[in-house]
Design an enzyme around this catalytic site. Structure first.
Site, mmCIF file in Angstrom:
data_model
loop_
_atom_site.group_PDB
_atom_site.id
_atom_site.type_symbol
_atom_site.label_atom_id
_atom_site.label_comp_id
_atom_site.label_asym_id
_atom_site.label_seq_id
_atom_site.Cartn_x
_atom_site.Cartn_y
_atom_site.Cartn_z
ATOM 1 N N GLY A 73 -20.553 62.134 -99.632
ATOM 2 C CA GLY A 73 -21.177 61.213 -98.684
ATOM 3 C C GLY A 73 -20.505 61.286 -97.319
ATOM 4 N N THR A 74 -19.192 61.390 -97.326
ATOM 5 C CA THR A 74 -18.438 61.467 -96.068
ATOM 6 C C THR A 74 -18.896 62.671 -95.246
ATOM 7 O OG1 THR A 74 -16.530 60.429 -97.120
ATOM 8 C CG2 THR A 74 -16.103 61.685 -95.110
ATOM 9 N N ASN A 158 -20.467 48.563 -98.130
ATOM 10 C CA ASN A 158 -19.649 48.768 -99.325
ATOM 11 C C ASN A 158 -18.716 47.603 -99.626
ATOM 12 O OD1 ASN A 158 -18.842 50.140 -96.814
ATOM 13 N ND2 ASN A 158 -16.896 50.487 -97.846
ATOM 14 N N GLN A 186 -24.071 53.574 -100.445
ATOM 15 C CA GLN A 186 -24.004 52.473 -101.415
ATOM 16 C C GLN A 186 -25.386 52.095 -101.946
ATOM 17 O OE1 GLN A 186 -21.576 50.968 -103.035
ATOM 18 N NE2 GLN A 186 -19.931 52.034 -101.965
ATOM 19 N N ALA A 207 -23.498 61.570 -104.686
ATOM 20 C CA ALA A 207 -23.938 61.472 -106.088
ATOM 21 C C ALA A 207 -23.060 60.570 -106.953
ATOM 22 C CB ALA A 207 -23.984 62.878 -106.695
ATOM 23 N N HIS A 208 -21.772 60.467 -106.618
ATOM 24 C CA HIS A 208 -20.888 59.754 -107.551
ATOM 25 C C HIS A 208 -21.054 58.247 -107.515
ATOM 26 C CE1 HIS A 208 -17.367 58.338 -104.967
ATOM 27 N NE2 HIS A 208 -18.047 59.077 -104.107
ATOM 28 N N THR A 244 -21.373 78.518 -99.986
ATOM 29 C CA THR A 244 -22.085 78.701 -101.248
ATOM 30 C C THR A 244 -22.382 77.344 -101.893
ATOM 31 O OG1 THR A 244 -20.979 80.805 -101.556
ATOM 32 C CG2 THR A 244 -21.941 79.804 -103.529
ATOM 33 N N CYS A 332 -11.038 53.206 -99.731
ATOM 34 C CA CYS A 332 -10.203 53.899 -98.748
ATOM 35 C C CYS A 332 -9.257 52.926 -98.067
ATOM 36 C CB CYS A 332 -11.084 54.565 -97.703
ATOM 37 S SG CYS A 332 -12.539 55.306 -98.414
HETATM 38 N N1 PLP Z 1 -20.330 55.514 -96.896
HETATM 39 C C1 PLP Z 1 -20.221 54.413 -97.648
HETATM 40 C C2 PLP Z 1 -20.994 53.183 -97.283
HETATM 41 C C3 PLP Z 1 -19.373 54.406 -98.768
HETATM 42 O O1 PLP Z 1 -19.264 53.300 -99.513
HETATM 43 C C4 PLP Z 1 -18.653 55.591 -99.077
HETATM 44 C C5 PLP Z 1 -17.728 55.609 -100.221
HETATM 45 O O2 PLP Z 1 -17.283 54.608 -100.723
HETATM 46 C C6 PLP Z 1 -18.829 56.721 -98.268
HETATM 47 C C7 PLP Z 1 -19.673 56.646 -97.183
HETATM 48 C C8 PLP Z 1 -18.117 57.992 -98.566
HETATM 49 O O3 PLP Z 1 -18.717 58.644 -99.647
HETATM 50 P P1 PLP Z 1 -17.943 59.781 -100.487
HETATM 51 O O4 PLP Z 1 -16.951 59.072 -101.331
HETATM 52 O O5 PLP Z 1 -19.030 60.434 -101.304
HETATM 53 O O6 PLP Z 1 -17.339 60.704 -99.524
#
Ligand code: PLP
Length: 386
Positions: A73-74, A158, A186, A207-208, A244, A332
């Site tokens: 996601g990041t 989040n 989220q 995905a997680h 890849t 985080c």
């Molecule tokens: N954006 C939001 C709102 C999140 O809650 C998170 C992870 O907690 C992220 C981005 C980052 O996602 P990832 O852990 O897949 O990098």
């Protein structure tokens, strides 16, 4: 009950479902080809990749070519901000980025970097005491749309679970002709995210958070949205993300979203009932506890409080000893010992924010688990206060 962990941190991550693991396994061992290779193993991997892309596109109401696979996601957030802001500036000279004070650091810090390194200017839109972004504030900031390179506003927060008015915000951006990105990490598998109906140009998922594997995400990028590749070095993903493709994880992500979408509505009803039982119970039994975020515009699985005169870390350790895995907010931010920027933006004083707790429910959460927590928490808070 005490011997096993009661896992109430699904906003941090979720377990991989057995059916998702099963779908992925062959692509680690038997069908391990590189999807860019011309030979038969490569073609097999390429077919799996195409199938996963089609499944995800169908689930999101998108075209397969609008899906860009990423590493998390990041990365999707980074790619959207860099890719769109730089491309739109190159095309139009627009130099402002608009986002909110409550975004995940994947968006906030990336926007700040774009200011420091590339000379963009940043405006943080305010939120109200429940964490809802002001539609009027966005409208005011869009009076000179030619100056705005990108608007990025999360679908759901989040830390406090607040669901944002993405449709209304997106319509304003569309009318102004400004690209609109939403961090829906989220919200994946929880809110309706069909981009055929939502006025968004870009959307990040990981995905997680919906029972898929870690280390894979996607960026939905509407056809025609200005975009400059964020990763270079190959023509993968239509030239938008070199590298890849991680076929097993992408296959897992598609399976996970398929399963999550199939039960999204019924599971939402179940989780909402458990969520409200937990919120009501804590407010009744723990004095000095207050809900953070919105009671109405809230993710179905999300519960967050501040608890007066009780330190979050001590409560989390005591909860862990009692077999309950919870969080203070962002995975985080926890451990960083800094007051949360989200609670600060909601107007919650640092002394109160120090007692922030988040419980995020999931597929395995039962009423018994909620009742166990409701019995334990008042005792734990009492001990921590002593
Ligand atoms: N954006 C939001 C709102 C999140 O809650 C998170 C992870 O907690 C992220 C981005 C980052 O996602 P990832 O852990 O897949 O990098």
């Amino acid at each position: 009950m005490k011997s096993r962990t009661i896992y109430l941190d699904h906003a941090a991550t979720t377990p991989v479902r057995p059916a998702v693991l099963e779908a992925m396994l062959p692509y680690f061992t038997e069908a391990y080809g590189n999807p860019s290779s011309m030979h038969r193993p490569g073609r097999g991997a390429s077919v799996a990749l195409q199938k996963a892309r089609q499944t995800l596109a169908d689930l999101l109401g998108a075209r397969p070519s609008e899906i860009v696979f990423t590493g998390c996601g990041t990365e999707s957030d980074n790619a959207a901000l860099h890719g769109i802001a730089l491309a739109r500036r190159a095309a139009t000279g627009a130099n402002r980025i608009l986002t909110t004070a409550i975004e995940h650091k994947a968006v906030l810090q990336t926007a700040e970097e774009l200011c420091d390194r590339c000379g963009f200017t940043l405006t943080l839109l305010p939120v109200d005491g429940e964490g809802r972004v002001s539609i009027d504030a966005l409208e005011r900031e869009l009076t000179m749309p030619k100056e705005v390179a990108l608007v990025s506003i999360m679908a759901a927060n989040n830390e406090v679970g607040t669901v944002e008015p993405i449709s209304d915000l997106g319509i304003l951006c569309r009318e102004a002709g400004v690209p609109f990105h939403t961090d829906a990490v989220q919200a994946g598998g929880k809110l309706e995210l069909a981009v055929s109906r939502l006025p968004v140009d870009a959307m990040s998922l990981g995905a997680h958070k919906f029972y898929g594997p870690k280390g894979v995400g996607l960026l939905y990028l509407r056809a025609g949205t200005p975009f400059q590749p964020f990763m270079t070095g190959g023509s993968h993903e239509g030239g938008r993300r070199a590298g890849t493709e991680n076929v097993p994880l992408i296959v897992g992500m598609a399976k996970a979203l398929e399963l999550a979408e199939a039960e999204r509505v019924t599971e939402g009803v179940r989780l909402r009932a458990l969520r409200d039982r937990l919120i009501g119970g804590v407010l009744e039994r723990v004095n000095g506890a207050a809900l953070t975020g919105s009671a109405t515009w809230r993710l179905d699985n999300h519960v967050s409080f501040v608890i007066d005169h009780a330190d979050a870390e001590s409560m989390l350790i005591a909860l862990d000893l009692a077999g309950v895995a919870a969080s203070s907010g962002s995975a985080c931010a926890s451990g960083a010992n800094r007051p949360s920027h989200v609670l600060d933006a909601l107007g919650i004083a640092p002394a109160r924010a120090a007692g922030a707790l988040r419980f995020s429910l999931g597929a395995a959460t039962s009423a018994d688990e909620i009742d166990f927590l409701l019995d334990e928490l008042p005792r734990i808070v009492g001990r921590v206060r002593e």
